[in-house]
Structure formats: C-alpha cells, structure tokens
Design a protein around this motif. Structure first.
Motif, PDB file in Angstrom:
ATOM      1  N   THR A 109       0.833  -1.212   0.000  1.00 42.80           N
ATOM      2  CA  THR A 109       0.000   0.000   0.000  1.00 42.80           C
ATOM      3  C   THR A 109       0.867   1.261   0.000  1.00 42.80           C
ATOM      4  OG1 THR A 109      -0.164  -0.118   2.407  1.00 42.80           O
ATOM      5  CG2 THR A 109      -1.970  -1.069   1.144  1.00 42.80           C
ATOM      6  N   ALA A 110       1.990   1.225   0.731  1.00 41.23           N
ATOM      7  CA  ALA A 110       2.875   2.397   0.716  1.00 41.23           C
ATOM      8  C   ALA A 110       3.419   2.621  -0.689  1.00 41.23           C
ATOM      9  CB  ALA A 110       4.020   2.207   1.705  1.00 41.23           C
ATOM     10  N   GLY A 111       3.730   1.508  -1.391  1.00 40.27           N
ATOM     11  CA  GLY A 111       4.213   1.625  -2.766  1.00 40.27           C
ATOM     12  C   GLY A 111       3.154   2.258  -3.663  1.00 40.27           C
ATOM     13  N   MET A 112       1.893   1.869  -3.457  1.00 46.71           N
ATOM     14  CA  MET A 112       0.823   2.458  -4.265  1.00 46.71           C
ATOM     15  C   MET A 112       0.684   3.953  -3.989  1.00 46.71           C
ATOM     16  SD  MET A 112      -2.063  -0.502  -4.066  1.00 46.71           S
ATOM     17  CE  MET A 112      -3.301   0.546  -4.798  1.00 46.71           C
ATOM     18  N   ALA A 113       0.787   4.310  -2.700  1.00 46.08           N
ATOM     19  CA  ALA A 113       0.710   5.730  -2.354  1.00 46.08           C
ATOM     20  C   ALA A 113       1.832   6.503  -3.046  1.00 46.08           C
ATOM     21  CB  ALA A 113       0.784   5.911  -0.842  1.00 46.08           C
ATOM     22  N   ALA A 114       3.037   5.875  -3.071  1.00 42.14           N
ATOM     23  CA  ALA A 114       4.180   6.545  -3.697  1.00 42.14           C
ATOM     24  C   ALA A 114       3.943   6.717  -5.205  1.00 42.14           C
ATOM     25  CB  ALA A 114       5.451   5.749  -3.440  1.00 42.14           C
ATOM     26  N   LEU A 115       3.307   5.722  -5.827  1.00 38.47           N
ATOM     27  CA  LEU A 115       3.020   5.848  -7.256  1.00 38.47           C
ATOM     28  C   LEU A 115       2.026   6.971  -7.501  1.00 38.47           C
ATOM     29  CD1 LEU A 115       2.812   2.092  -8.254  1.00 38.47           C
ATOM     30  CD2 LEU A 115       4.520   3.757  -9.031  1.00 38.47           C
ATOM     31  N   LEU A 116       1.021   7.057  -6.632  1.00 38.77           N
ATOM     32  CA  LEU A 116       0.051   8.155  -6.776  1.00 38.77           C
ATOM     33  C   LEU A 116       0.736   9.502  -6.586  1.00 38.77           C
ATOM     34  CD1 LEU A 116      -3.035   6.650  -4.934  1.00 38.77           C
ATOM     35  CD2 LEU A 116      -2.898   7.311  -7.342  1.00 38.77           C
ATOM     36  N   ALA A 117       1.630   9.579  -5.582  1.00 39.88           N
ATOM     37  CA  ALA A 117       2.347  10.827  -5.352  1.00 39.88           C
ATOM     38  C   ALA A 117       3.214  11.171  -6.567  1.00 39.88           C
ATOM     39  CB  ALA A 117       3.210  10.712  -4.095  1.00 39.88           C
ATOM     40  N   SER A 118       3.787  10.135  -7.217  1.00 37.52           N
ATOM     41  CA  SER A 118       4.588  10.384  -8.427  1.00 37.52           C
ATOM     42  C   SER A 118       3.699  10.949  -9.531  1.00 37.52           C
ATOM     43  CB  SER A 118       5.227   9.096  -8.940  1.00 37.52           C
ATOM     44  OG  SER A 118       5.922   8.450  -7.926  1.00 37.52           O
ATOM     45  N   ALA A 119       2.510  10.380  -9.667  1.00 37.49           N
ATOM     46  CA  ALA A 119       1.588  10.863 -10.701  1.00 37.49           C
ATOM     47  C   ALA A 119       1.232  12.323 -10.429  1.00 37.49           C
ATOM     48  CB  ALA A 119       0.323  10.012 -10.733  1.00 37.49           C
ATOM     49  N   VAL A 145       3.770  -0.736 -13.508  1.00 39.04           N
ATOM     50  CA  VAL A 145       3.848  -2.145 -13.890  1.00 39.04           C
ATOM     51  C   VAL A 145       4.888  -2.863 -13.029  1.00 39.04           C
ATOM     52  CG1 VAL A 145       4.536  -3.716 -15.727  1.00 39.04           C
ATOM     53  CG2 VAL A 145       3.022  -1.797 -16.229  1.00 39.04           C
ATOM     54  N   VAL A 146       6.069  -2.256 -12.907  1.00 37.54           N
ATOM     55  CA  VAL A 146       7.139  -2.913 -12.150  1.00 37.54           C
ATOM     56  C   VAL A 146       6.760  -3.063 -10.680  1.00 37.54           C
ATOM     57  CG1 VAL A 146       9.483  -2.633 -11.298  1.00 37.54           C
ATOM     58  CG2 VAL A 146       8.977  -2.226 -13.702  1.00 37.54           C
ATOM     59  N   THR A 147       6.200  -1.999 -10.097  1.00 32.99           N
ATOM     60  CA  THR A 147       5.928  -2.020  -8.658  1.00 32.99           C
ATOM     61  C   THR A 147       4.755  -2.922  -8.315  1.00 32.99           C
ATOM     62  OG1 THR A 147       6.651   0.262  -8.675  1.00 32.99           O
ATOM     63  CG2 THR A 147       5.643  -0.524  -6.660  1.00 32.99           C
ATOM     64  N   MET A 148       3.708  -2.860  -9.131  1.00 31.21           N
ATOM     65  CA  MET A 148       2.488  -3.570  -8.767  1.00 31.21           C
ATOM     66  C   MET A 148       2.471  -5.014  -9.278  1.00 31.21           C
ATOM     67  SD  MET A 148       1.011  -1.169  -7.135  1.00 31.21           S
ATOM     68  CE  MET A 148      -0.528  -2.018  -6.831  1.00 31.21           C
ATOM     69  N   PHE A 149       3.090  -5.243 -10.433  1.00 29.76           N
ATOM     70  CA  PHE A 149       2.872  -6.538 -11.074  1.00 29.76           C
ATOM     71  C   PHE A 149       4.136  -7.366 -11.263  1.00 29.76           C
ATOM     72  CE2 PHE A 149      -0.475  -3.670 -12.786  1.00 29.76           C
ATOM     73  CZ  PHE A 149      -1.539  -4.232 -12.106  1.00 29.76           C
ATOM     74  N   ALA A 150       5.271  -6.875 -10.716  1.00 22.99           N
ATOM     75  CA  ALA A 150       6.524  -7.597 -10.933  1.00 22.99           C
ATOM     76  C   ALA A 150       6.382  -9.061 -10.485  1.00 22.99           C
ATOM     77  CB  ALA A 150       7.670  -6.919 -10.201  1.00 22.99           C
ATOM     78  N   GLU A 151       5.756  -9.270  -9.306  1.00 19.48           N
ATOM     79  CA  GLU A 151       5.627 -10.637  -8.788  1.00 19.48           C
ATOM     80  C   GLU A 151       4.694 -11.466  -9.660  1.00 19.48           C
ATOM     81  OE1 GLU A 151       5.846  -8.214  -6.427  1.00 19.48           O
ATOM     82  OE2 GLU A 151       7.634  -8.892  -5.365  1.00 19.48           O
ATOM     83  N   SER A 152       3.526 -10.856 -10.003  1.00 21.87           N
ATOM     84  CA  SER A 152       2.554 -11.628 -10.780  1.00 21.87           C
ATOM     85  C   SER A 152       3.099 -11.986 -12.160  1.00 21.87           C
ATOM     86  CB  SER A 152       1.251 -10.846 -10.945  1.00 21.87           C
ATOM     87  OG  SER A 152       1.055  -9.980  -9.887  1.00 21.87           O
ATOM     88  N   PHE A 153       3.824 -11.047 -12.776  1.00 23.80           N
ATOM     89  CA  PHE A 153       4.296 -11.283 -14.139  1.00 23.80           C
ATOM     90  C   PHE A 153       5.651 -11.968 -14.178  1.00 23.80           C
ATOM     91  CE2 PHE A 153       1.842  -7.412 -16.042  1.00 23.80           C
ATOM     92  CZ  PHE A 153       0.655  -8.074 -15.786  1.00 23.80           C
ATOM     93  N   ASP A 154       6.301 -12.147 -13.005  1.00 27.91           N
ATOM     94  CA  ASP A 154       7.652 -12.715 -12.981  1.00 27.91           C
ATOM     95  C   ASP A 154       8.610 -11.947 -13.866  1.00 27.91           C
ATOM     96  OD1 ASP A 154       7.775 -14.650 -11.101  1.00 27.91           O
ATOM     97  OD2 ASP A 154       6.884 -16.200 -12.383  1.00 27.91           O
ATOM     98  N   LEU A 155       8.628 -10.623 -13.723  1.00 23.67           N
ATOM     99  CA  LEU A 155       9.522  -9.810 -14.553  1.00 23.67           C
ATOM    100  C   LEU A 155      10.976 -10.124 -14.200  1.00 23.67           C
ATOM    101  CD1 LEU A 155       7.944  -6.240 -14.586  1.00 23.67           C
ATOM    102  CD2 LEU A 155       7.966  -7.934 -16.398  1.00 23.67           C
ATOM    103  N   PRO A 156      11.844 -10.254 -15.212  1.00 22.35           N
ATOM    104  CA  PRO A 156      13.272 -10.475 -14.902  1.00 22.35           C
ATOM    105  C   PRO A 156      13.872  -9.238 -14.226  1.00 22.35           C
ATOM    106  CG  PRO A 156      12.955 -10.107 -17.248  1.00 22.35           C
ATOM    107  CD  PRO A 156      11.581 -10.227 -16.643  1.00 22.35           C
ATOM    108  N   ASP A 157      14.992  -9.458 -13.530  1.00 24.76           N
ATOM    109  CA  ASP A 157      15.617  -8.369 -12.765  1.00 24.76           C
ATOM    110  C   ASP A 157      15.984  -7.173 -13.629  1.00 24.76           C
ATOM    111  OD1 ASP A 157      15.288  -9.635 -10.458  1.00 24.76           O
ATOM    112  OD2 ASP A 157      17.368 -10.325 -10.237  1.00 24.76           O
ATOM    113  N   TRP A 158      16.546  -7.464 -14.806  1.00 25.89           N
ATOM    114  CA  TRP A 158      17.003  -6.352 -15.633  1.00 25.89           C
ATOM    115  C   TRP A 158      15.844  -5.452 -16.052  1.00 25.89           C
ATOM    116  CZ3 TRP A 158      14.694  -6.047 -20.322  1.00 25.89           C
ATOM    117  CH2 TRP A 158      14.198  -7.222 -20.881  1.00 25.89           C
ATOM    118  N   ALA A 159      14.665  -6.045 -16.172  1.00 26.79           N
ATOM    119  CA  ALA A 159      13.505  -5.242 -16.571  1.00 26.79           C
ATOM    120  C   ALA A 159      13.006  -4.399 -15.410  1.00 26.79           C
ATOM    121  CB  ALA A 159      12.391  -6.147 -17.091  1.00 26.79           C
ATOM    122  N   GLN A 160      13.345  -4.826 -14.183  1.00 21.98           N
ATOM    123  CA  GLN A 160      12.907  -4.067 -13.018  1.00 21.98           C
ATOM    124  C   GLN A 160      13.924  -3.024 -12.593  1.00 21.98           C
ATOM    125  OE1 GLN A 160      11.347  -6.328  -9.724  1.00 21.98           O
ATOM    126  NE2 GLN A 160      11.140  -8.132 -11.010  1.00 21.98           N
TER     127      GLN A 160
END
Lengths: 525, 308
Positions: free
Chosen positions: A341-351, A464-479
């Motif tokens: 949730t803190a990560g989501m807040a940070a994304l909103l603050a970035s927006a 995408v990286v913050t919210m879905f990295a786990e679900s999508f199994d993004l490789p490290d370099w993409a994150q």
C-alpha cells in the motif's frame, strides 16, 4: 437542433484519440478483475470462504458494494470492480460533455460554431449524443469481456446495461452543471462532488441496511445484482434520472445567455494578498486546490487501506491464493500488505508530481511563462518555483497517506505508535517519487515537446514494475531501471539509508541536467 | 545619429530560424534612448520573434543584439529590472483576478506604485476584481497595460498592445505613451494601427519577411513616397508627363491629377508655377501608403520603391 448530426461527427473526430483510452481503461478493469477472481474463487468452497471473511468486514464492504452480490462468482466480480468502473465512466462522461459544451464556450470555439447554421441546442445535444454513444460502447465492451471470460450471458448483459445507465446519469448531470456554472472548473467540481457523494452514500447503505444506497447512482447499478439475482427494474432509475436531467439541461440552456451561467461568478480580490509576490507564491497559489484535493484523497485512501490491515492476516489464511500477490508471501502478511500500500501511495504521489511539474509546459505554450520570465526572474528561479510544488507536495501526500493509514490501522490494533511508524514507512519511498519527478524535469529541459509523453510512460512503467513484478515474474534487468526497485520495501524489508541517499543524489543530478537544458533552449516552444 | 553603444536597442543582422522556417533573416533595428520607435510589419513578419529575442526568451542564431548596454540572453534578469513588456495576445492565469495579476507582476518587478495603479485602473475603466477567465481580450490587454504602465521601467517593449482596445481606450493609451515620452522613457511600439504610430512615434522601422526594409523618421520616410496633386491652371497643363517622378497622370482641360515622387516635388511645382496655378491640393503621403507599398506584393512589383 439544426446541425446536430454534423457536429456529432465532428466531435467523434475530435475525440478519436482520447476516447479509446477511456474505453480501454474501463474494459481492462473488468477483464483483469474477471480473470483474477475466477482463478482465486473459482470453486464454490473458495467463494463461500470469501463470503465468510468479507461478509463480516465493514471496511471491505464500504469500499466495494453490497454483500448480496457475493452469492455468485460473477457477482463477486461486480462487487469488487463496479465502483471503480463507475468512477472511470462517470469521469469520462464529465469530460466528454464538459469539454464540448462549457469549455468550448469559454474558449470561444462554440461561438464560431454557433454563428454557423447550427441551432442553439445543437452543441449540447451533440455532446450528449457523443457521451451516450460512448456509454453504449462501454456497456457493450463490459458485456463482451464478461461473457467472453465465461460469465453467464444474462448477468453480463445486465452488468453492461448498469454501466451504460450510470454513464447516462453522469453525462446528463454534467449537462446540467455546465448550464448552472459559467466556467468548466466549477462545473467539474460540482459533478465530482456528486460522484464522491454517490460513492459515500452507497458505502453507508451497503454497510447498513441498504436504504441509503438507493440515493446513489452507483448503488442503483450495483443493486441490479448481476449474476447474483439479475434484477432488471433498478435500471429504470438511471433511465428516468437521465431523461429528467437531460430535459432540465435543455430547458436551462434556453434561459441563459451564451457564455453566461445561472450562477453569476463571485467577484474576487481587487488587490493581491501580501504573500503573492514571487514565482513561488504564484505556483503554490495556482495549485492550491489540486494539492488540497490530492492530499484529502490520499488521507482517505490511507484510512481505507489502514482499516483493512488487521484483517489481512485472517483473509490470507482463509484465501491462501492471495499470498502469491504479496511480495513477502504468507509469512509476514501484514507487513507485506503495508509495503504494497505504501508503494501504491508513492506511485500516486509520483503521478501528482509529474502532473504538477508538467504544468511548466502548459505555462510555456499558453504564453504565461513569458509573462513571468519577462520580469526580473531567472529561469532557475522560475523552474525552482515550479519544482517546489511537486517536490514538497509529494512529501505532503505521502505523510497524508501514512497518517490516514496509521490512524486507521492503529485504531484496529489499539496502538497509537502506528501513526509515526507508518508515516515513516511511507516517507521511505519519497526519494523514488523525487527521481520520477526529476526524469520529468530532464524531459522538460531537453525534449520539451514530447516531455508529457515521456513522463507518463515512465509512470506507467513504474506502476507495472511495482504492482505486477511478482505476478508477471519480470526479470531483474527489466525491473532495475525503476527507482522503486531500489528502495527497501519497508516495513517488510529492513530500512537502509544508503539506497535512499543514492536515489536522492541521482534525482538532484537529473534536475540539474534538466535545468541545464532549459537554460539553453528557447522558452515557449 | 546614435552609435550602437549608446542606443537603447541595437540589433544587427539578427537571424532566427525555427526548424525549416526562417523567422528573422538579417534584421536590423536601432532605437535611441528616449525615443518612441514604431515597429511595423505584416502578420508573421517577425515582430514578435524580435521582441522575444530582446526578452531573452529566444536565443538568436546569428547577429548581434544589445539592449540597455547588455546582452538580452545573458543578462536577462538584470535587464528585465529596467524594462517592461506588454504582449499582443495576453494570456493570464484563469483563477486569479486582474488586480492580483497586476500586483503580482508589479511586486516581481520590485514594487508597485499603488496610486499610479489605481489611477490607471480608473483611466482604463478596468474592474480588478474579476477572475482572469472572465475577461474579454480587450480587458486582458488592459491588465497587462496597467501592470506595465504602473512600473517605472526605462524601456517599454509593447507588442501590438492596443489590438483589443476600443477607440476610447486607444486614446487613453496614446495619452499614457505621450506622458512617458515627456519623461524621457524609451518605447518600442509594434503596431498595425498606422494612425497610432503616426501620432506617437519619432522614428519607424518597417520589416518584412524577417528583414528591415525601411527605417527613419516619419519625415524621412515620407520623402520616399509620393504626394498626390490635384491642380487647376490658367493654361492647359502640358509637359508634366515629361517630368521625372510623375505617375498616373490624368489631364482634362485645365485640370490635372497625378502622383509625384516626393523627392521630385520641387521640380514639378516649379514647372507648374509659370502655367498660372488657380488652385492646388496636395495630399501628403500616409504611412498607410508606404505600408501597402512594402507589403502588397503586386503593388510593389508595379511601382519601383525608392530606397531600401
């Protein structure tokens, strides 16, 4: 009404780039929710367990909808996503109708159109027709996605129809608001207020006996109970309301002058207050309303998330599939949840930060930047003034979220210490927010034309990286390029100061480089 | 007259391109301290670009630009303390009132003379309590004018400042500029309104396609144009057509109408005198005629323009 059809074709052309994104957004919400819910609660046992957990959780009900929906899998999907789809569709209608009526009148474009062989009502009717068609399209897409992902046909039709009906209510409501207020901002404010009230009323009703929900257009849609009970008659409510509001808008239009509203504008200050004396004060003054709105929104979001914190453990125990979505797995559920949730807040603050800084471009293209830069104001001061709002404002927003979450969570676990703790947790993500803002500054300095696109693509990537990295199994370099990857995921991970300092340093370099670009380029291009 | 060093504005061979478009193509401009200088040119000829270079908003591609003894790009902040600017298309912050904008701009400039501000508000008949989004074009223009005229800047850069004003306000504006002239301030006035330029300006520069085509006092420029003569003589007016500089001659009995290059006027009058002039009207060349000659491509192809 002369010329309505021609105008409608013109409006469709003007919207051909923007409208598809709204439709796509609403469709994706339903698509993601449908696939996710079907994989999580696909069995009757899983659904029954969910009913037991959620049926007793006031916070979840207040955020989502009536529990009657939970008797069917499709209903569970409507329960979770309808309010969000409603917000997207309501805003789409507000902008569609507002942009082509009051905004055009304000800019003088409508005058040009009205001077042609076009009836008095044609622009309003064309805008309503545009919004009405868009709502039918949204409804059709919601139906297609629901039925396409395997949900029952009748319920899917009802789901789509409920979304369309809600859209019509907000289209016609906006049509009334733009007659009443003489500027677009005030009209949007009024519609947004009704939207907020609609959300709150249905929350109160859904938590209680349901009566208050009937005062809310969102409640009308949810209480058709698609898939769960398939009730068709509540659709009459939005139809009737839209008809009444539409007639009212047309009637009011005939009673006002072109360019005027029914509410005359209040006179403002004849002289500036003492503190409005430099570019800093101007930047804060211009964004005062936006800041207050975002801050209030983040406090509320914090309260909503915080009130769920304590029940997360039980929820995940009973629905173990959820753990896959949490970075810490099932072991440390609450801390994982707080980190997410803190990560989501940070994304909103970035927006917020990016939107705020991109006003620099608006100031430039409108010629208002010129007004300030023709004064004894250096470009450094001007940029610093514009940067001060997103940089400090994003910190305020994170504090607001941490405060809301801390108070709500602290109350459920009876620990006042959660307030400073969660403010600290949320603020840990601030350097990443600043780095995103710095990238926007860099773009504004060196590639001013596509700066907005660059900045929003960066935001989308971080989401995408913050919210879905786990679900999508993004490789490290993409994150790796996302600043959020390098922030310790407190409170799940241990706090560390050096990555934060490095991030702040990189952000500072980015801003300095952006200034170097701004200093040597033409302003106002 | 003035050397580049003591000119208020001195521009030599200024070039500025935007991508493939050439906005300024070797423009020259000299404005002496204390003069009101008219800056004329059709739409898109580069007037606004020139002023934005002077404001340090645009970086010149080539050429030399000096203003008040400084470099507009490098010394922007220091120079802006001494100048004020009114754009042709005034955009303001929609949620802020006109009064607030005037105060804000005044304070950024280093203070505002409250009495002068209120005086100007009254003269221009402007309601300062209205939000900027509700102002008409003319009223937005007035906000910018009041802010500029209330300052004590020594140089005023005015880019078509009266484009949205009605004739009454135009008169107020002319009075204000006249007062500034008395105080010895320097004004660069870009304008389409030739009557305004004729009424206010000491010297005029005319530009076209990013280049200066004429520059001088109104008197000097008139010298380059034609005077229209209508004359009635005792003897039939003969032999006029043989004189240099006479155009569009029309003779009927004792009457003659023609245009004459102003430089040749003396010779023509000497030739007419022996014929016994009964009556004569001469219409001095207007700036408008000069303007049309330089801008109307067709006209200027037909008649050769002296100078430039």
């Amino acid at each position: 009404m002369t010329g309505t059809f021609g105008l409608l074709r013109f409006l469709l052309r003007r919207e051909r780039l923007g409208l598809p994104w709204w439709l796509l957004g609403a469709t994706l919400l339903v698509l993601i929710q449908s696939t996710q819910s079907q994989s999580l609660y696909g069995t009757p046992q899983a659904l029954a367990r969910l009913r037991d957990t959620i049926g007793a959780n006031t916070a979840v009900i207040a955020m989502s909808g009536p529990t009657e929906l939970l008797s069917a899998l499709g209903g569970e999907i409507v329960f979770e996503i309808f309010a969000y789809v409603a917000i997207v569709v309501a805003l789409m209608n507000m902008f569609l109708v507002g942009r082509h009526t009051r905004a055009d009148e304000e800019s003088g474009r409508a005058e040009l159109i009205r001077s042609a062989r076009v009836g008095r009502h044609a622009p309003l009717v064309a805008a309503l027709a545009l919004a009405g068609l868009a709502d039918v399209a949204v409804g059709a897409l919601v139906f297609a996605v629901s039925a396409g992902t395997g949900l029952p046909l009748a319920g899917s039709v009802l789901f789509g129809a409920a979304v369309t009906g809600l859209g019509w209510v907000f289209a016609t409501l906006t049509a009334v608001a733009v007659q009443v207020f003489e500027n677009t901002r005030a009209a949007y404010g009024a519609v947004a207020l009704v939207l907020g009230a609609a959300y709150v009323f249905r929350a109160i009703g859904d938590v209680g006996d349901g009566a208050v929900s009937w005062a809310s257009p969102i409640g009308w849609g949810q209480r058709t109970l698609p898939y769960a009970d398939d009730r068709w008659w509540p659709l009459l409510l939005p139809l009737l309301t839209a008809a009444l509001l539409g007639a009212a808008a047309v009637g009011l239009l005939a009673h006002r002058d072109f360019g005027a509203g029914l509410v005359p504008p209040r006179p403002g200050r004849a002289t500036a207050s003492r503190w409005l004396r430099d570019p800093y004060a101007l930047a804060w003054r211009l964004q005062r309303g936006t800041l207050i709105g975002w801050t209030a929104g983040l406090v509320l979001l914090g309260v909503a998330y915080g009130s769920l914190g304590d029940s997360m453990e039980q929820y995940v125990r009973e629905n173990p599939q959820i753990a896959d979505f949490l970075p810490g797995g099932a072991d440390d559920v609450v801390n994982s949840y707080l980190a997410v949730t803190a990560g989501m807040a940070a994304l909103l603050a970035s927006a917020f930060g990016v939107a705020s800084l991109l006003r620099v471009r608006g100031e430039e293209s409108s010629g208002r930047a010129e007004r300030v830069l023709a004064m004894p104001v250096s470009r450094l001061t001007w940029l610093a003034a514009q940067l001060s709002v997103p940089v400090l404002g994003s910190a305020v927003m994170l504090i607001a979220f941490g405060l809301g979450e801390g108070v709500a969570y602290g109350m459920t676990v009876s620990d006042a210490g959660q307030v400073p703790r969660l403010i600290g947790v949320t603020l840990t993500y601030l350097p990443a927010v600043w780095l995103v803002i710095a990238v926007a500054a860099l773009a504004i300095g060196w590639v001013p034309q596509p700066a907005a696109i660059v900045a929003w693509v960066v935001i989308a990537y971080c989401v995408v990286v913050t919210m879905f990295a786990e679900s999508f199994d993004l490789p490290d370099w993409a994150q790796w390029p996302s600043p959020f990857t390098h922030i310790p995921r407190v409170p799940l991970a241990d706090f560390a100061v050096s990555p934060l300092l490095v991030t702040v340093l990189v952000a500072a370099v980015g801003v300095a480089a952006g200034y170097a670009g701004l200093r040597r380029r033409d302003v106002g291009t | 007259m003035t050397t580049p060093t003591d000119a208020a504005i001195s521009i030599t061979a200024l070039r500025k391109t935007f991508g493939a478009t050439t906005a300024l193509d070797g423009l020259d401009l000299r404005v002496a301290p204390g003069e009101v200088h008219g800056f004329l040119g059709p739409n898109g000829s580069g007037k606004t670009t020139t002023i934005r270079v002077l404001l340090g908003l645009l970086r010149p591609d080539a050429g030399e630009v000096r203003m008040l003894g400084g470099d507009p790009w490098r010394d922007a902040v220091a120079l802006h303390r001494r100048l004020t600017y009114v754009p042709g298309d005034v955009t303001l912050w929609p949620g802020i009132t006109g009064g607030e904008v005037i105060d804000l701009l005044g304070r950024m400039h280093g203070g505002i003379d409250r009495r002068r501000r209120d005086e100007l508000l009254e003269q221009f008949d402007l309601d300062p309590r209205k939000k900027a989004r509700t102002y008409s074009k003319g009223n937005r223009q007035k906000v910018a004018l009041v802010a500029a005229l209330a300052s004590d800047a020594e140089l005023l850069l005015l880019d078509e400042p009266t484009a949205g004003l009605d004739p009454l306000m135009e008169a107020v504006f002319q009075r204000c500029i006249h007062d500034l002239k008395q105080q010895g301030r320097t004004v660069l006035l870009s304008s389409h309104i030739l009557a305004e330029v004729e009424a206010l300006c000491d010297r005029v520069s005319i530009i076209r396609l990013g280049r200066t085509v004429e520059s001088g006092t109104l008197g000097e420029l008139r010298h380059l144009t034609r005077t229209s003569i209508a004359v009635e003589t005792a003897e039939p007016p003969q032999g006029i057509d043989a004189l240099p500089g006479v155009h569009d001659l029309f003779v009927e009995d004792h009457h003659a109408r023609f245009d004459v290059d102003t430089a040749e006027l003396d010779a023509v009058v000497r030739r007419l005198a022996p014929l016994g002039v009964r009556s004569m009207t001469s219409t001095p060349p207007t700036l408008e005629e000069l303007f049309l000659r330089h801008y109307g491509d067709e006209q200027s192809n037909g008649r050769k323009v002296v100078g430039s």
